[in-house]
Design a protein around this motif. Structure first.
Motif, PDB file in Angstrom:
ATOM      1  N   ASP A   1     155.247 -35.061 -51.661  1.00 36.66           N
ATOM      2  CA  ASP A   1     155.695 -36.416 -51.346  1.00 36.66           C
ATOM      3  C   ASP A   1     157.206 -36.573 -51.535  1.00 36.66           C
ATOM      4  N   LEU A   2     157.826 -35.615 -52.209  1.00 37.58           N
ATOM      5  CA  LEU A   2     159.267 -35.649 -52.429  1.00 37.58           C
ATOM      6  C   LEU A   2     159.980 -34.872 -51.329  1.00 37.58           C
ATOM      7  N   SER A   3     161.160 -35.344 -50.961  1.00 37.70           N
ATOM      8  CA  SER A   3     161.975 -34.612 -49.984  1.00 37.70           C
ATOM      9  C   SER A   3     162.457 -33.305 -50.612  1.00 37.70           C
ATOM     10  N   GLY A   4     163.000 -32.428 -49.810  1.00 37.62           N
ATOM     11  CA  GLY A   4     163.543 -31.176 -50.322  1.00 37.62           C
ATOM     12  C   GLY A   4     164.627 -31.408 -51.361  1.00 37.62           C
ATOM     13  N   GLU A   5     165.491 -32.387 -51.119  1.00 42.22           N
ATOM     14  CA  GLU A   5     166.553 -32.705 -52.076  1.00 42.22           C
ATOM     15  C   GLU A   5     165.959 -33.233 -53.388  1.00 42.22           C
ATOM     16  N   GLN A   6     164.961 -34.096 -53.284  1.00 38.60           N
ATOM     17  CA  GLN A   6     164.303 -34.612 -54.490  1.00 38.60           C
ATOM     18  C   GLN A   6     163.608 -33.494 -55.258  1.00 38.60           C
ATOM     19  N   GLN A   7     162.987 -32.561 -54.542  1.00 43.05           N
ATOM     20  CA  GLN A   7     162.345 -31.436 -55.213  1.00 43.05           C
ATOM     21  C   GLN A   7     163.372 -30.598 -55.961  1.00 43.05           C
ATOM     22  N   HIS A   8     164.533 -30.410 -55.368  1.00 42.76           N
ATOM     23  CA  HIS A   8     165.591 -29.660 -56.042  1.00 42.76           C
ATOM     24  C   HIS A   8     166.051 -30.400 -57.299  1.00 42.76           C
ATOM     25  N   LEU A   9     166.199 -31.710 -57.216  1.00 41.66           N
ATOM     26  CA  LEU A   9     166.562 -32.507 -58.395  1.00 41.66           C
ATOM     27  C   LEU A   9     165.487 -32.401 -59.469  1.00 41.66           C
TER      28      LEU A   9
END
Length: 105
Positions: free
Chosen positions: A64-72
């Motif tokens: 459910d998280l974007s790639g950028e959110q997953q990286h964060l």
């Protein structure tokens, strides 16, 4: 036998949440995922969040998280998880995507 609340554990959890709430919100992890210690660790163990009342009703998952959110989230977990991380499915997934290419850490 009576049920006793772990007051010290609850206090520690409230302090952990106070210290990390802004980061979790910035990442996009819903409050219900870190509402209590057990729910948070279930998410870290599995990478998704079902309510205790219905394990088939997955309300939030890593996807459910974007790639950028997953990286964060990966950077956040790198900071807050104990050094021994191999038992956490969420860490393993994120580390395979964002970890060092040489396999360290």
């Amino acid at each position: 036998m009576s049920f006793r609340r772990d007051k010290q554990g609850e206090r520690e959890w409230r302090l952990w949440v106070a210290a990390n709430e802004a980061d979790l919100i910035a990442v996009g992890v819903p409050r219900e995922v870190w509402a209590d210690r057990l729910t948070w660790w279930r998410f870290v163990d599995h990478g998704y969040h079902p309510p205790v009342s219905n394990a088939c009703d997955v309300r939030f998952r890593l996807a459910d998280l974007s790639g950028e959110q997953q990286h964060l989230l990966y950077l956040f977990l790198d900071r807050v998880l104990p050094e021994e991380r191999h038992g956490f499915a969420l860490w393993a997934i994120l580390h395979s995507r964002f970890g060092p290419a040489d396999g360290s850490s």
